[in-house]
Design a protein around this motif. Structure first.
Motif, PDB file in Angstrom:
ATOM      1  N   ILE A 125       0.833  -1.199   0.000  1.00 53.78           N
ATOM      2  CA  ILE A 125       0.000   0.000   0.000  1.00 53.78           C
ATOM      3  C   ILE A 125       0.870   1.253   0.000  1.00 53.78           C
ATOM      4  CG2 ILE A 125      -1.554   1.376   1.447  1.00 53.78           C
ATOM      5  CD1 ILE A 125      -3.071  -1.142   2.077  1.00 53.78           C
ATOM      6  N   VAL A 126       1.889   1.280   0.857  1.00 55.55           N
ATOM      7  CA  VAL A 126       2.758   2.456   0.938  1.00 55.55           C
ATOM      8  C   VAL A 126       3.453   2.705  -0.397  1.00 55.55           C
ATOM      9  CG1 VAL A 126       4.833   3.386   2.015  1.00 55.55           C
ATOM     10  CG2 VAL A 126       3.107   2.276   3.421  1.00 55.55           C
ATOM     11  N   GLU A 127       3.970   1.639  -0.997  1.00 53.71           N
ATOM     12  CA  GLU A 127       4.688   1.791  -2.268  1.00 53.71           C
ATOM     13  C   GLU A 127       3.783   2.361  -3.341  1.00 53.71           C
ATOM     14  OE1 GLU A 127       6.502   0.615  -6.148  1.00 53.71           O
ATOM     15  OE2 GLU A 127       4.586  -0.053  -5.316  1.00 53.71           O
ATOM     16  N   ASN A 128       2.511   1.999  -3.295  1.00 55.03           N
ATOM     17  CA  ASN A 128       1.576   2.487  -4.307  1.00 55.03           C
ATOM     18  C   ASN A 128       1.125   3.915  -4.046  1.00 55.03           C
ATOM     19  OD1 ASN A 128       0.572   0.481  -6.501  1.00 55.03           O
ATOM     20  ND2 ASN A 128       0.858  -0.782  -4.692  1.00 55.03           N
ATOM     21  N   GLU A 139      -6.565   4.563  -4.149  1.00 51.80           N
ATOM     22  CA  GLU A 139      -5.917   5.029  -2.921  1.00 51.80           C
ATOM     23  C   GLU A 139      -6.898   5.013  -1.753  1.00 51.80           C
ATOM     24  OE1 GLU A 139      -3.490   8.954  -1.234  1.00 51.80           O
ATOM     25  OE2 GLU A 139      -4.155   8.866  -3.314  1.00 51.80           O
ATOM     26  N   ALA A 140      -8.119   5.490  -1.994  1.00 54.97           N
ATOM     27  CA  ALA A 140      -9.142   5.520  -0.946  1.00 54.97           C
ATOM     28  C   ALA A 140      -9.453   4.105  -0.460  1.00 54.97           C
ATOM     29  CB  ALA A 140     -10.411   6.183  -1.469  1.00 54.97           C
ATOM     30  N   LYS A 141      -9.619   3.184  -1.384  1.00 53.90           N
ATOM     31  CA  LYS A 141      -9.939   1.805  -1.006  1.00 53.90           C
ATOM     32  C   LYS A 141      -8.758   1.136  -0.306  1.00 53.90           C
ATOM     33  CE  LYS A 141     -13.487   1.083  -4.534  1.00 53.90           C
ATOM     34  NZ  LYS A 141     -13.937   0.298  -5.698  1.00 53.90           N
ATOM     35  N   ALA A 142      -7.552   1.541  -0.680  1.00 52.54           N
ATOM     36  CA  ALA A 142      -6.368   0.992  -0.017  1.00 52.54           C
ATOM     37  C   ALA A 142      -6.316   1.441   1.440  1.00 52.54           C
ATOM     38  CB  ALA A 142      -5.099   1.422  -0.751  1.00 52.54           C
ATOM     39  N   TYR A 143      -6.596   2.709   1.693  1.00 55.91           N
ATOM     40  CA  TYR A 143      -6.626   3.209   3.070  1.00 55.91           C
ATOM     41  C   TYR A 143      -7.706   2.490   3.878  1.00 55.91           C
ATOM     42  CZ  TYR A 143      -3.747   7.205   1.556  1.00 55.91           C
ATOM     43  OH  TYR A 143      -2.746   7.989   1.073  1.00 55.91           O
ATOM     44  N   ALA A 144      -8.894   2.358   3.285  1.00 53.10           N
ATOM     45  CA  ALA A 144     -10.004   1.710   3.990  1.00 53.10           C
ATOM     46  C   ALA A 144      -9.656   0.263   4.324  1.00 53.10           C
ATOM     47  CB  ALA A 144     -11.269   1.773   3.137  1.00 53.10           C
ATOM     48  N   ALA A 145      -9.041  -0.435   3.362  1.00 55.49           N
ATOM     49  CA  ALA A 145      -8.669  -1.833   3.590  1.00 55.49           C
ATOM     50  C   ALA A 145      -7.592  -1.946   4.664  1.00 55.49           C
ATOM     51  CB  ALA A 145      -8.186  -2.463   2.286  1.00 55.49           C
ATOM     52  N   LEU A 146      -6.613  -1.025   4.640  1.00 54.68           N
ATOM     53  CA  LEU A 146      -5.546  -1.036   5.638  1.00 54.68           C
ATOM     54  C   LEU A 146      -6.115  -0.788   7.036  1.00 54.68           C
ATOM     55  CD1 LEU A 146      -2.513  -1.182   6.218  1.00 54.68           C
ATOM     56  CD2 LEU A 146      -2.396   1.285   5.821  1.00 54.68           C
ATOM     57  N   MET A 147      -7.043   0.165   7.136  1.00 52.57           N
ATOM     58  CA  MET A 147      -7.656   0.466   8.428  1.00 52.57           C
ATOM     59  C   MET A 147      -8.482  -0.715   8.940  1.00 52.57           C
ATOM     60  SD  MET A 147      -8.735   4.422   7.658  1.00 52.57           S
ATOM     61  CE  MET A 147      -9.576   4.675   9.215  1.00 52.57           C
ATOM     62  N   GLY A 148      -9.208  -1.362   8.030  1.00 53.27           N
ATOM     63  CA  GLY A 148     -10.014  -2.501   8.440  1.00 53.27           C
ATOM     64  C   GLY A 148      -9.173  -3.695   8.835  1.00 53.27           C
ATOM     65  N   ARG A 149      -8.097  -3.930   8.105  1.00 52.00           N
ATOM     66  CA  ARG A 149      -7.264  -5.105   8.364  1.00 52.00           C
ATOM     67  C   ARG A 149      -6.394  -4.936   9.602  1.00 52.00           C
ATOM     68  NH1 ARG A 149      -4.124  -8.567   3.846  1.00 52.00           N
ATOM     69  NH2 ARG A 149      -2.798  -9.841   5.160  1.00 52.00           N
ATOM     70  N   MET A 150      -5.819  -3.738   9.762  1.00 47.30           N
ATOM     71  CA  MET A 150      -4.874  -3.509  10.842  1.00 47.30           C
ATOM     72  C   MET A 150      -5.501  -2.802  12.039  1.00 47.30           C
ATOM     73  SD  MET A 150      -2.320  -4.907   9.384  1.00 47.30           S
ATOM     74  CE  MET A 150      -1.040  -4.518  10.565  1.00 47.30           C
ATOM     75  N   GLN A 151      -6.798  -2.436  11.922  1.00 47.68           N
ATOM     76  CA  GLN A 151      -7.488  -1.723  12.996  1.00 47.68           C
ATOM     77  C   GLN A 151      -6.797  -0.398  13.307  1.00 47.68           C
ATOM     78  OE1 GLN A 151     -10.573  -3.030  14.520  1.00 47.68           O
ATOM     79  NE2 GLN A 151     -10.253  -3.966  12.529  1.00 47.68           N
ATOM     80  N   TYR A 152      -6.323   0.281  12.261  1.00 50.07           N
ATOM     81  CA  TYR A 152      -5.679   1.580  12.424  1.00 50.07           C
ATOM     82  C   TYR A 152      -6.724   2.684  12.444  1.00 50.07           C
ATOM     83  CZ  TYR A 152      -0.981  -0.240  11.336  1.00 50.07           C
ATOM     84  OH  TYR A 152       0.213  -0.906  11.345  1.00 50.07           O
ATOM     85  N   SER A 153      -6.440   3.749  13.182  1.00 46.65           N
ATOM     86  CA  SER A 153      -7.246   4.962  13.089  1.00 46.65           C
ATOM     87  C   SER A 153      -6.755   5.753  11.868  1.00 46.65           C
ATOM     88  CB  SER A 153      -7.076   5.814  14.350  1.00 46.65           C
ATOM     89  OG  SER A 153      -5.739   6.290  14.437  1.00 46.65           O
ATOM     90  N   GLN A 154      -7.444   6.830  11.536  1.00 52.96           N
ATOM     91  CA  GLN A 154      -6.993   7.661  10.418  1.00 52.96           C
ATOM     92  C   GLN A 154      -5.618   8.243  10.714  1.00 52.96           C
ATOM     93  OE1 GLN A 154      -9.856  10.616   9.268  1.00 52.96           O
ATOM     94  NE2 GLN A 154     -11.435   9.127   8.752  1.00 52.96           N
ATOM     95  N   ASP A 155      -5.391   8.642  11.967  1.00 51.77           N
ATOM     96  CA  ASP A 155      -4.106   9.230  12.337  1.00 51.77           C
ATOM     97  C   ASP A 155      -2.981   8.200  12.201  1.00 51.77           C
ATOM     98  OD1 ASP A 155      -2.594  11.497  13.432  1.00 51.77           O
ATOM     99  OD2 ASP A 155      -2.288  10.194  15.158  1.00 51.77           O
ATOM    100  N   GLU A 156      -3.215   6.979  12.640  1.00 48.05           N
ATOM    101  CA  GLU A 156      -2.202   5.928  12.532  1.00 48.05           C
ATOM    102  C   GLU A 156      -1.946   5.570  11.067  1.00 48.05           C
ATOM    103  OE1 GLU A 156      -2.863   3.458  16.688  1.00 48.05           O
ATOM    104  OE2 GLU A 156      -4.298   3.232  15.055  1.00 48.05           O
ATOM    105  N   THR A 157      -3.005   5.529  10.275  1.00 50.14           N
ATOM    106  CA  THR A 157      -2.850   5.250   8.845  1.00 50.14           C
ATOM    107  C   THR A 157      -2.010   6.323   8.178  1.00 50.14           C
ATOM    108  OG1 THR A 157      -4.984   4.112   8.759  1.00 50.14           O
ATOM    109  CG2 THR A 157      -4.088   4.899   6.669  1.00 50.14           C
ATOM    110  N   ALA A 158      -2.273   7.586   8.524  1.00 47.35           N
ATOM    111  CA  ALA A 158      -1.521   8.699   7.948  1.00 47.35           C
ATOM    112  C   ALA A 158      -0.029   8.580   8.256  1.00 47.35           C
ATOM    113  CB  ALA A 158      -2.070  10.023   8.471  1.00 47.35           C
TER     114      ALA A 158
END
Length: 293
Positions: A125-128, A139-158
């Protein structure tokens, strides 16, 4: 979340560029932890969880021409395949791998690393998202998938992807657009700027058709969205009051907590709370939180 997962975006370039210049390149299998080696293309396979799903034909053709002339200048990143011993799965660099096949190469330079599923997913995801040509909807779907999979908040994802929280939040909202608008966005008929302006409209799908048919600029789209939003409507009940700073702050807090787009609509003490989810995983997580005892 663990600190060692934050700021991965800043460390990715070091991981991809750690092969020393002038290092001898040998054909065959590449032991994990060593520098770049030439690996036969037929032993490398794409990652089915790759965030990027659209590869522009024209750009692939241009990259293939460049590879024919100069070769693959940056190694791709792979990990040993768990299903096919002796073969490899791409973590980062699928576009270069595809272009190398078109260019007729028999092997490509690659770095082999032992990576777990979650770590490989984050790196992909980061490389892309660090590449300017990634479609904003992907990009939006990648963030959503990362948050769902890793249980990240928006701040942690950023922090993980090396972007601002506002960028992540605004990009996530694109995944809530109607399907017809998403199709325009994927096809490149609308930009992320167009899409963000259309999000504020009462009928995003209708506005998108007008924007595409007339070839409107982002500024023109913003003006048209404001005009349609401000147009007088037939009263069907108490009118929503303009949002104050406290309401905007409440929306921001809820979005931060849920990782989803939230809108509070107050009409004199009564109103609506709208929560938009971008993936079924987000919906499942929302249901889990609402039904938790």
């Amino acid at each position: 979340m663990a600190e060692n997962r934050r700021g991965l975006g800043r460390g990715l370039s070091a991981l991809l560029g750690e092969a020393e210049e002038g290092q001898e390149v040998q054909a065959g299998q590449a032991p994990a932890g060593e520098g770049a080696r030439e690996i036969p293309i037929e032993l490398i396979h794409r990652n089915p969880e790759q965030p990027r799903t659209h590869f522009a034909e024209e750009e692939l053709a241009e990259l293939a021409d460049s590879i024919r002339e100069k070769g693959v200048l940056q190694p791709i990143l792979v990990r040993p395949s768990r299903q096919q011993p002796g073969e490899y799965q791409i973590v980062a660099g699928e576009r270069r791998w595809r272009a190398a096949q078109r260019a007729g190469l028999k092997a490509v330079p690659a770095l082999v690393r032992e990576l777990g599923d979650n770590q490989a997913y984050e790196i992909a995801i980061v490389e892309n998202v660090q590449r300017a040509d990634l479609n904003p909807l992907e990009e939006a779907k990648a963030y959503a998938a990362l948050m769902g999979r890793m249980q990240y908040s928006q701040d942690e994802t950023a922090k993980v992807v090396g972007k601002s929280r506002s960028h992540v939040a605004n990009t996530l909202r694109l995944a809530t657009l109607p399907p017809t608008v998403q199709e325009h966005l994927m096809a490149g008929r609308l930009t992320a700027g167009h899409a963000r302006a259309i999000l504020t409209a009462e009928n995003p799908a209708a506005l998108a058709e007008v924007v595409v048919s007339k070839g409107l600029s982002v500024r023109e789209t913003e003006a048209l969205a404001r005009a349609k939003t401000d147009a007088p409507k037939k009263a069907s009940g108490p009118r929503a009051k303009p949002k104050d700073a406290d309401t905007h702050a409440l929306e921001a807090d809820l979005e931060e907590s849920l990782g989803m787009a939230v809108e509070v609509i107050d009409r004199g003490g009564a109103g609506e709370l709208r929560i938009r989810y971008a993936t079924l995983e987000q919906l499942d997580e929302l249901c889990r939180r609402l039904t938790r005892r």
